[in-house]
Design a protein around this motif. Structure first.
Motif, PDB file in Angstrom:
ATOM      1  N   LEU A 163     -21.341 -12.459 -18.878  1.00 27.89           N
ATOM      2  CA  LEU A 163     -22.055 -13.724 -19.008  1.00 27.89           C
ATOM      3  C   LEU A 163     -21.481 -14.502 -20.186  1.00 27.89           C
ATOM      4  O   LEU A 163     -21.421 -13.992 -21.300  1.00 27.89           O
ATOM      5  N   SER A 164     -21.025 -15.729 -19.919  1.00 22.10           N
ATOM      6  CA  SER A 164     -20.481 -16.565 -20.991  1.00 22.10           C
ATOM      7  C   SER A 164     -20.799 -18.040 -20.694  1.00 22.10           C
ATOM      8  O   SER A 164     -21.183 -18.391 -19.582  1.00 22.10           O
ATOM      9  N   ASP A 205     -26.827 -12.668 -28.322  1.00 27.21           N
ATOM     10  CA  ASP A 205     -25.524 -13.324 -28.304  1.00 27.21           C
ATOM     11  C   ASP A 205     -24.788 -12.954 -29.585  1.00 27.21           C
ATOM     12  O   ASP A 205     -25.379 -12.808 -30.642  1.00 27.21           O
ATOM     13  N   GLU A 206     -23.486 -12.744 -29.438  1.00 27.29           N
ATOM     14  CA  GLU A 206     -22.618 -12.407 -30.563  1.00 27.29           C
ATOM     15  C   GLU A 206     -21.320 -13.178 -30.408  1.00 27.29           C
ATOM     16  O   GLU A 206     -20.934 -13.516 -29.288  1.00 27.29           O
ATOM     17  N   PRO A 207     -20.616 -13.412 -31.518  1.00 29.39           N
ATOM     18  CA  PRO A 207     -19.307 -14.056 -31.399  1.00 29.39           C
ATOM     19  C   PRO A 207     -18.412 -13.262 -30.443  1.00 29.39           C
ATOM     20  O   PRO A 207     -18.363 -12.029 -30.510  1.00 29.39           O
ATOM     21  N   CYS A 208     -17.755 -13.963 -29.551  1.00 27.66           N
ATOM     22  CA  CYS A 208     -16.945 -13.321 -28.513  1.00 27.66           C
ATOM     23  C   CYS A 208     -15.784 -12.507 -29.093  1.00 27.66           C
ATOM     24  O   CYS A 208     -15.238 -11.640 -28.412  1.00 27.66           O
ATOM     25  N   LYS A 209     -15.402 -12.787 -30.325  1.00 21.98           N
ATOM     26  CA  LYS A 209     -14.301 -12.053 -30.973  1.00 21.98           C
ATOM     27  C   LYS A 209     -14.771 -10.727 -31.582  1.00 21.98           C
ATOM     28  O   LYS A 209     -13.958  -9.918 -32.003  1.00 21.98           O
ATOM     29  N   THR A 259     -32.577 -18.660 -27.252  1.00 22.20           N
ATOM     30  CA  THR A 259     -31.611 -19.691 -26.902  1.00 22.20           C
ATOM     31  C   THR A 259     -30.253 -19.258 -27.432  1.00 22.20           C
ATOM     32  O   THR A 259     -29.981 -19.385 -28.623  1.00 22.20           O
ATOM     33  N   PRO A 260     -29.425 -18.707 -26.551  1.00 19.02           N
ATOM     34  CA  PRO A 260     -28.129 -18.218 -27.030  1.00 19.02           C
ATOM     35  C   PRO A 260     -27.204 -19.359 -27.462  1.00 19.02           C
ATOM     36  O   PRO A 260     -27.248 -20.454 -26.919  1.00 19.02           O
ATOM     37  N   ASP A 261     -26.386 -19.067 -28.451  1.00 15.52           N
ATOM     38  CA  ASP A 261     -25.401 -20.011 -28.964  1.00 15.52           C
ATOM     39  C   ASP A 261     -24.251 -20.110 -27.953  1.00 15.52           C
ATOM     40  O   ASP A 261     -23.623 -19.103 -27.640  1.00 15.52           O
ATOM     41  N   PRO A 262     -23.950 -21.304 -27.451  1.00 16.37           N
ATOM     42  CA  PRO A 262     -22.886 -21.462 -26.450  1.00 16.37           C
ATOM     43  C   PRO A 262     -21.502 -21.007 -26.927  1.00 16.37           C
ATOM     44  O   PRO A 262     -20.621 -20.778 -26.116  1.00 16.37           O
TER      45      PRO A 262
END
Length: 175
Positions: A115-116, A159-163, A142-145
């Motif tokens: 999910l992104s 939600d977490e930073p994708c990196k 509310t997740p950070d886009p």
């Protein structure tokens, strides 16, 4: 003299039985190693498919409810996780319902799922382009886009930073 030979006989019998017991335990250990998979995921409670052979999964994958799941032992970024899953003819997990991962109900690790945020469409989407059912994620506000979603099976999502590097779950649908 008679007592000595009787004592020797019992020692021989008990020694033989002890060696046999050790051999049986070693054989059982070897058999369990080959027939019980996976052993590296605490809290895994796999129910075998009854009366169905719909789950023919690759080695090191878990078959559950006619799908195959790969639970990573290593950590990767979201994109690295996604690339690995694609290389295995699968995708990052796309949840269908809350109890899809019931076999992992005691897991306390977070895993990348597929999910992104899609900037073009301005929405959170699964890898196949479909929209998620937000009732799957009771704790996700509310997740950070700019982030991606990690999921703790049967419990919560954040939600977490994708990196960031996390474990991940790949899924192959078999139906």
């Amino acid at each position: 003299m008679k007592e000595l030979s009787q004592t020797t006989r019992w020692r021989l019998i008990s020694g033989t039985l002890g060696v046999m017991c050790l051999l049986l335990m070693a054989t059982l250990g070897i058999l369990l190693k080959f027939y019980i998979e996976p052993t590296s995921f605490p809290g895994l409670n796999i129910e075998p498919q009854k009366g169905s052979d719909c789950c023919s999964c690759p080695e090191k994958w878990v078959g559950y409810r006619c799908n195959c799941y790969f639970l990573s032992g290593e950590v990767k970024t979201w994109e690295g996780s996604r690339s690995f899953c694609v290389s295995q003819n699968s995708s990052l997990l796309q949840l269908q319902n809350r109890d899809e991962l019931a076999f992992m109900q005691f897991s306390e690790q977070f895993y990348w799922i597929g999910l992104s945020y899609n900037e073009e469409r301005g929405a959170w989407l699964w890898e196949d382009g479909s929209a998620p059912s937000w009732d799957l994620f009771s704790s996700l506000e509310t997740p950070d886009p700019k982030n991606c979603i990690v999921y703790e099976p049967m419990k919560s999502a954040v939600d977490e930073p994708c990196k960031t590097e996390n474990h991940y779950i790949c899924k192959q649908q078999r139906i």
